[in-house]
Design a protein around this motif. Sequence first.
Motif, short mmCIF file in Angstrom:
data_model
loop_
_atom_site.label_atom_id
_atom_site.label_comp_id
_atom_site.label_asym_id
_atom_site.label_seq_id
_atom_site.Cartn_x
_atom_site.Cartn_y
_atom_site.Cartn_z
N PHE A 31 0.81 -1.22 0.00
CA PHE A 31 0.00 0.00 0.00
C PHE A 31 0.84 1.28 0.00
O PHE A 31 0.34 2.34 0.35
CB PHE A 31 -0.96 -0.02 1.19
CG PHE A 31 -2.19 -0.86 0.92
CD1 PHE A 31 -3.36 -0.27 0.47
CD2 PHE A 31 -2.16 -2.23 1.09
CE1 PHE A 31 -4.49 -1.03 0.20
CE2 PHE A 31 -3.28 -3.01 0.81
CZ PHE A 31 -4.45 -2.41 0.36
N LEU A 32 2.10 1.17 -0.42
CA LEU A 32 2.98 2.35 -0.39
C LEU A 32 2.44 3.51 -1.21
O LEU A 32 2.68 4.66 -0.90
CB LEU A 32 4.37 1.99 -0.94
CG LEU A 32 5.42 1.53 0.07
CD1 LEU A 32 6.71 1.20 -0.67
CD2 LEU A 32 5.68 2.58 1.13
N ALA A 33 1.69 3.21 -2.26
CA ALA A 33 1.26 4.27 -3.18
C ALA A 33 -0.22 4.59 -3.03
O ALA A 33 -0.91 4.83 -4.01
CB ALA A 33 1.59 3.86 -4.62
N THR A 34 -0.71 4.62 -1.80
CA THR A 34 -2.11 4.99 -1.59
C THR A 34 -2.19 6.12 -0.58
O THR A 34 -1.24 6.36 0.17
CB THR A 34 -2.93 3.80 -1.03
OG1 THR A 34 -2.37 3.40 0.22
CG2 THR A 34 -2.92 2.63 -2.00
N ASN A 35 -3.32 6.81 -0.58
CA ASN A 35 -3.49 8.00 0.24
C ASN A 35 -4.85 8.01 0.93
O ASN A 35 -5.85 8.42 0.34
CB ASN A 35 -3.33 9.24 -0.66
CG ASN A 35 -3.68 10.53 0.06
OD1 ASN A 35 -3.78 10.58 1.29
ND2 ASN A 35 -3.89 11.58 -0.72
N TYR A 42 -9.09 6.79 -3.13
CA TYR A 42 -8.41 5.57 -2.69
C TYR A 42 -9.32 4.80 -1.74
O TYR A 42 -9.15 4.82 -0.53
CB TYR A 42 -7.09 5.93 -2.00
CG TYR A 42 -6.11 6.67 -2.91
CD1 TYR A 42 -5.25 5.97 -3.74
CD2 TYR A 42 -6.09 8.06 -2.95
CE1 TYR A 42 -4.36 6.64 -4.57
CE2 TYR A 42 -5.21 8.74 -3.79
CZ TYR A 42 -4.35 8.02 -4.60
OH TYR A 42 -3.48 8.68 -5.43
N PRO B 6 -4.88 -2.66 -3.24
CA PRO B 6 -4.62 -1.22 -3.31
C PRO B 6 -5.14 -0.65 -4.62
O PRO B 6 -5.38 -1.38 -5.57
CB PRO B 6 -3.09 -1.14 -3.23
CG PRO B 6 -2.58 -2.50 -3.50
CD PRO B 6 -3.67 -3.46 -3.21
N GLN B 7 -5.30 0.67 -4.63
CA GLN B 7 -5.78 1.38 -5.81
C GLN B 7 -4.90 1.10 -7.04
O GLN B 7 -3.68 1.18 -6.97
CB GLN B 7 -5.73 2.88 -5.49
CG GLN B 7 -6.29 3.78 -6.53
CD GLN B 7 -7.77 3.57 -6.68
OE1 GLN B 7 -8.49 3.50 -5.71
NE2 GLN B 7 -8.21 3.43 -7.91
N PHE B 9 -3.59 2.71 -10.39
CA PHE B 9 -3.48 4.11 -10.77
C PHE B 9 -4.00 4.41 -12.18
O PHE B 9 -4.21 5.56 -12.54
CB PHE B 9 -2.02 4.58 -10.68
CG PHE B 9 -1.66 5.09 -9.33
CD1 PHE B 9 -2.02 6.38 -8.96
CD2 PHE B 9 -1.00 4.30 -8.42
CE1 PHE B 9 -1.71 6.87 -7.72
CE2 PHE B 9 -0.68 4.78 -7.16
CZ PHE B 9 -1.03 6.07 -6.81
N THR B 18 1.21 9.85 -7.04
CA THR B 18 1.38 8.98 -8.20
C THR B 18 2.11 7.71 -7.80
O THR B 18 2.53 7.57 -6.65
CB THR B 18 2.14 9.74 -9.32
OG1 THR B 18 2.08 8.98 -10.53
CG2 THR B 18 3.60 9.98 -8.94
N PRO B 20 5.07 5.65 -7.15
CA PRO B 20 6.44 6.09 -6.88
C PRO B 20 7.43 5.49 -7.89
O PRO B 20 7.20 4.43 -8.45
CB PRO B 20 6.72 5.57 -5.48
CG PRO B 20 5.62 4.66 -5.11
CD PRO B 20 4.50 4.83 -6.06
N ARG B 25 10.63 3.49 -4.32
CA ARG B 25 9.97 2.39 -3.63
C ARG B 25 10.99 1.49 -2.93
O ARG B 25 10.82 1.11 -1.77
CB ARG B 25 9.14 1.60 -4.65
CG ARG B 25 8.43 0.40 -4.07
CD ARG B 25 7.66 -0.36 -5.13
NE ARG B 25 6.38 0.24 -5.44
CZ ARG B 25 5.26 0.00 -4.74
NH1 ARG B 25 5.29 -0.80 -3.66
NH2 ARG B 25 4.14 0.57 -5.08
N VAL B 213 7.57 8.09 -2.31
CA VAL B 213 6.40 7.52 -1.64
C VAL B 213 5.87 8.50 -0.59
O VAL B 213 6.60 9.36 -0.08
CB VAL B 213 6.71 6.17 -0.95
CG1 VAL B 213 7.37 5.19 -1.90
CG2 VAL B 213 7.54 6.36 0.29
N VAL B 214 4.60 8.39 -0.29
CA VAL B 214 3.98 9.08 0.84
C VAL B 214 4.51 8.43 2.11
O VAL B 214 4.58 7.19 2.16
CB VAL B 214 2.45 8.92 0.78
CG1 VAL B 214 1.80 9.54 2.01
CG2 VAL B 214 1.88 9.53 -0.51
#
Lengths: 353, 353
Positions: A31-35, A42, B6-7, B9, B18, B20, B25, B213-214
Amino acid sequence: MQRPEPQEFARVLSSMCTEPHPAARAAAERFLATNPGDPGTYEAVADLEREAVALLGEITRLSDPAGYVTSGGTEANVQAVRIARNRRRDDVDRPNVVVPDHAHFSFTKAADLLSVDLRRAPLDDDYRADTDAMAALVDEDTVGVVGVAGSTEYGRVDPIPALADLAADADALFHVDAAWGGFALPFTDHEWDFADAAVDTMTVDPHKLGQAVVPAGGLLARSPDLLDTLAVDTPYLESTGQVTLTGTRSGAGVASAVAAMEELWPDGYRSEYDRAQSLADWFTAELRERGYDVVDPHLPLVAVDLSPSTIDALREAGWRLSKTGSGEARVVVMPHVTRDALSSVLSDLDRLG
Amino acid sequence: MQRPEPQEFARVLSSMCTEPHPAARAAAERFLATNPGDPGTYEAVADLEREAVALLGEITRLSDPAGYVTSGGTEANVQAVRIARNRRRDDVDRPNVVVPDHAHFSFTKAADLLSVDLRRAPLDDDYRADTDAMAALVDEDTVGVVGVAGSTEYGRVDPIPALADLAADADALFHVDAAWGGFALPFTDHEWDFADAAVDTMTVDPHKLGQAVVPAGGLLARSPDLLDTLAVDTPYLESTGQVTLTGTRSGAGVASAVAAMEELWPDGYRSEYDRAQSLADWFTAELRERGYDVVDPHLPLVAVDLSPSTIDALREAGWRLSKTGSGEARVVVMPHVTRDALSSVLSDLDRLG
């Protein structure tokens, strides 16, 4: 360039974070790329966040909890003080919050941010909040009272039910900071949770003893109304309001919190608590046998009176060690802290004389 | 239970985050268990954070920058307003901050948190800050002036040098919010950075167009003195003061920000900007050919006037789409948004008639 290596945990005795559980790490990586800050976009991670809050409610004995996964204990504590202030905004001009002196420095941050006076009450002889000393600081401008369940320096649990009564009498929000203690306390006799007392809000962090990855803190509220005092409009998001302190948030933290709690609650956390508490008790006994003064470990956190030069020598030997305000060395018995490691500390102490 | 996915994209047109970069990552996965909030314990990631700030300084043309990696743009904007307030604390009782009307909703949050009045000035006819309208709201209690470099709704860049002059005349902090735009603007003719104007602080987020990444936001300050206004003591950490809003922080975000910037600055970001801007221009032309009103895309963000029922139909077709305050559909051409995806949007529009 040469990439630095991440910290090895083997010699970290000072941190309230730890090696994440493998299931938590795997979920974080997915889930690194979710918000979760944009739940309309999301959705999957937004569902996971609801699950995280429900699980935190089980752990803290609050049915139908409100709350969210924060960036950590600081955000949760800041938000609790903000709720306290905002809910009394119409009738209090110069709000104050009464905390025991061992309240985490995030409350100092909250006070600066929120323009709230922080009143710190002295502790009792056993490093716990003194209800009478707290009561002496409460007045008509008191919007919040804070209790700590697992203090940062000595792992102490304040008299939560008595402090809840004090807050209720003042029409102040009662917040419990169980950021670190929350995943150990369910297996103790301490009174600390939503079922033990009239707690309004609580900080309880999956990324500490919950073994999730950073960032995964937790803010819980007994009622969604309390969170509503934080809402701001979000014009361009697919969702329409936001109560969090941050905007974009880490889906990795949320997913890993759920994965860790599903894996470890309750049996995994119980056995880790048992292991860590026995280890803290053993380490305390060994230190006392060697003549050191040790603060009795109510939770798996050992504070031992070592000379500054001994602490420096241990640091030079590679141990990551921090000090309490009074100068004791603090050893937090987190999941990565093993008996072998603590035996090595004892050997180093013996060698240092 | 069934784990949610997870979503994907591919159909996300609404996000400023976006997929990463692979290097980002990988770095995040290595540093998942570190905490730059405790730099004495986690030295490697503290070194990386200094590197991240230095790289952000290169991108925004500030030599020897002060700053840190925040949880995101909201934290950076809140902290900038807090600096503005705190540096004038002794001479201003009821501080206000003047922002253009398109300032992100994090400034509303900041105003609530910090008890600062937010004064919103109307925009000019091209959706940019109107310096005269801003000037009309500035008075002796104005502690901060904000300019936006890459607005959330229309991708507009405010007249940064003129706003800097306005702030300087008022002895107010001048903050630029380049959270989204900062990794595209170096390749345009816009004046927006520390070398173009007397900018005091800036938000610029690696986890948006920087492809980290977030959570990896960025707060930069021209001078370390500005950050010092935020410091609180940290009694039990190995380090001795903390200026961040949060406490424990994500090492993954920091490490991934460095990895992404080392990989992509400047050539990778330039070619991504060129790709995205051409795509936005092409998409705009295609939409206009079909008779839709489109706001001219100064940066890779297209706002198109679609009816609410058309937007709903596109959402039902799986597109993640959000609306501006005036109701246009917003398409943010992030690295994951391809020509194929936008062609499919056009086909869906043609099909919907």
